[in-house]
Write a protein that holds these residues in place. Structure first.
Motif, mmCIF file in Angstrom:
data_model
loop_
_atom_site.group_PDB
_atom_site.id
_atom_site.type_symbol
_atom_site.label_atom_id
_atom_site.label_comp_id
_atom_site.label_asym_id
_atom_site.label_seq_id
_atom_site.Cartn_x
_atom_site.Cartn_y
_atom_site.Cartn_z
ATOM 1 N N SER A 32 6.575 1.032 -4.487
ATOM 2 C CA SER A 32 5.704 1.059 -3.304
ATOM 3 C C SER A 32 4.250 1.182 -3.772
ATOM 4 N N PRO A 33 3.735 0.173 -4.477
ATOM 5 C CA PRO A 33 2.405 0.300 -5.094
ATOM 6 C C PRO A 33 1.258 0.525 -4.116
ATOM 7 N N SER A 34 1.409 0.065 -2.874
ATOM 8 C CA SER A 34 0.316 0.228 -1.903
ATOM 9 C C SER A 34 0.326 1.594 -1.234
ATOM 10 N N ALA A 35 1.303 2.430 -1.579
ATOM 11 C CA ALA A 35 1.418 3.744 -0.945
ATOM 12 C C ALA A 35 0.551 4.798 -1.613
ATOM 13 N N GLN A 36 -0.282 4.400 -2.556
ATOM 14 C CA GLN A 36 -1.239 5.314 -3.168
ATOM 15 C C GLN A 36 -2.504 4.518 -3.504
ATOM 16 N N ALA A 37 -3.639 5.178 -3.490
ATOM 17 C CA ALA A 37 -4.891 4.446 -3.701
ATOM 18 C C ALA A 37 -6.022 5.382 -4.114
ATOM 19 N N TRP B 253 -11.426 10.066 -4.332
ATOM 20 C CA TRP B 253 -10.174 10.817 -4.170
ATOM 21 C C TRP B 253 -9.011 9.853 -4.374
ATOM 22 N N VAL B 254 -8.045 10.284 -5.189
ATOM 23 C CA VAL B 254 -6.846 9.493 -5.423
ATOM 24 C C VAL B 254 -5.701 10.181 -4.689
ATOM 25 N N THR B 255 -5.107 9.498 -3.736
ATOM 26 C CA THR B 255 -4.083 10.156 -2.922
ATOM 27 C C THR B 255 -2.981 9.187 -2.539
ATOM 28 N N TRP B 256 -1.963 9.713 -1.885
ATOM 29 C CA TRP B 256 -0.796 8.922 -1.521
ATOM 30 C C TRP B 256 -0.448 9.161 -0.056
ATOM 31 N N GLU B 257 0.552 8.398 0.401
ATOM 32 C CA GLU B 257 0.966 8.518 1.797
ATOM 33 C C GLU B 257 1.775 9.795 2.035
ATOM 34 N N PRO B 258 1.602 10.408 3.220
ATOM 35 C CA PRO B 258 0.825 9.959 4.383
ATOM 36 C C PRO B 258 -0.645 10.398 4.376
ATOM 37 N N PHE B 259 -1.081 11.068 3.288
ATOM 38 C CA PHE B 259 -2.465 11.546 3.238
ATOM 39 C C PHE B 259 -3.452 10.380 3.236
ATOM 40 N N LEU B 260 -3.045 9.259 2.626
ATOM 41 C CA LEU B 260 -3.914 8.096 2.543
ATOM 42 C C LEU B 260 -4.200 7.515 3.930
ATOM 43 N N SER B 261 -3.156 7.225 4.687
ATOM 44 C CA SER B 261 -3.351 6.650 6.027
ATOM 45 C C SER B 261 -4.069 7.619 6.952
ATOM 46 N N SER B 262 -3.802 8.907 6.782
ATOM 47 C CA SER B 262 -4.478 9.913 7.598
ATOM 48 C C SER B 262 -5.976 9.897 7.340
ATOM 49 N N ALA B 263 -6.367 9.829 6.071
ATOM 50 C CA ALA B 263 -7.787 9.793 5.727
ATOM 51 C C ALA B 263 -8.431 8.504 6.228
ATOM 52 N N GLN B 264 -7.723 7.379 6.076
ATOM 53 C CA GLN B 264 -8.267 6.102 6.531
ATOM 54 C C GLN B 264 -8.481 6.091 8.043
ATOM 55 N N ALA C 196 5.056 2.281 6.484
ATOM 56 C CA ALA C 196 5.101 0.834 6.276
ATOM 57 C C ALA C 196 4.720 0.457 4.843
ATOM 58 N N LYS C 197 4.056 1.386 4.138
ATOM 59 C CA LYS C 197 3.645 1.117 2.759
ATOM 60 C C LYS C 197 4.673 1.593 1.735
ATOM 61 N N ARG C 198 5.708 2.266 2.210
ATOM 62 C CA ARG C 198 6.777 2.735 1.327
ATOM 63 C C ARG C 198 7.996 1.839 1.483
#
Length: 319
Positions: free
Chosen positions: A113-118, A186-197, A274-276
């Protein structure tokens, strides 16, 4: 009363007493101790719906649930025998456990799930490329999947890990530092990523595509895998079914998970999920190539105390 009748009465009384003592022992359910994190999606769904208890009832097994703040203490508990199974942890976590000599066994993995972290920056940040991270302060959770993503991204930009100033923070602290501009990225993953976005003006500098597969692993001890293969088979089957159900019912799953994830808006949860992949599969030896890359990257950055051969692990498979 005759002596024969008296002896018979004593025997009956003793037999009844033994039966009463033995009954609770025979009926006592074996405990399966499962460790998980708040973000352990599939295990959280199984726990909330009581599905796994029902599936294991025929084997006379009861479940006790143990929540941990992150993957590191979770695997430490598994290694010392305080729990029997670990819910999914990021691919980096078993590498650190292996370097520490933990005797662990893989029993399932989720497809990449490469898009689940950024790596994200503020929308108005002057940072526009990975190379711009040089000399900057970056929030990251130590030993998490995002830690490897950061190393891989820096390598791609021709930078070393020592070229940045890492701020090792939990996701919650990382979010606070990012929001208050205490860090540059900040380097983070889901669901923290979508929450921040959803809640902050952000830009994605890079996600895991082409850098980090981000496979999540389910683990047990070598001893438990040898003694209880049928239990692992049942858990594996239920994880597969739950992953299939989540993908088929994303909104319903989000409404269940939202309250478990700090009353997160179901719309954010659905976006995050959806990213996992949530495609649970058996671990194959040739699928550990990414684990070796992770081990080599951390060792090369002097973040592992010793080199690790990712193939030197036990892998459970159905009988």
């Amino acid at each position: 009363m005759s002596k024969t009748h008296s002896n018979r009465s004593v025997l009956i009384a003793v037999s009844l007493a033994i039966g009463l003592l033995a009954a609770p022992i025979a009926e006592a359910a074996q405990q399966l101790r499962i460790g998980y994190q708040k973000s352990s999606t599939l295990i959280s769904l199984l726990k909330s719906q009581g599905t796994l208890e029902k599936a294991l009832a025929d084997q006379n097994i009861a479940i006790s649930w143990h929540e941990f703040p992150n993957g590191q203490p979770l695997l430490e508990a598994l290694n010392v025998g305080n729990i029997d199974l670990s819910a999914d942890v990021a691919d980096t976590v078993p590498v650190f456990a292996q370097a520490a000599g933990a005797d662990l066994a893989y029993f399932a993995q989720e497809a990449p799930s490469p898009s689940a972290q950024a790596i994200i920056v503020r929308e108005d940040s002057p940072i526009t490329s990975l190379a711009d991270l040089k000399g900057k302060k970056v929030a990251v959770t130590k030993a998490a999947g995002v830690h490897y993503l950061l190393i891989a991204a820096l390598n791609k930009a021709g930078l070393k890990f020592s070229d940045i100033e890492p701020a090792y923070l939990t996701p919650a602290d990382g979010r606070a530092a990012f929001e208050n501009r205490k860090v540059d990225a900040w380097v983070t993953w889901e669901p923290f990523l979508s929450s921040a976005q959803q809640q902050l003006p952000t830009r994605i500098l890079a996600d895991g595509k082409g850098l980090a597969d981000y496979q999540r692993y389910y683990l047990t001890s070598v001893t438990f895998a040898k003694r209880h293969p049928q239990v692992l088979q049942t858990v594996f089957d239920e994880l597969v079914k739950t992953g299939d159900w989540l993908r088929a019912n994303p909104r319903q799953a989000a409404e269940i998970l939202g309250p478990l994830w700090g009353n997160l808006d179901p719309a954010i949860v659905e976006k995050a999920n959806a990213k996992r992949s949530y495609q649970v599969r058996l671990v194959q030896p040739d699928s550990l190539a990414e684990q070796q890359k992770i081990a080599d990257a951390f060792y090369g950055a002097s973040l592992l105390p010793t080199s690790v051969d990712a193939r030197e692990v036990s892998i459970w498979s159905p009988q």
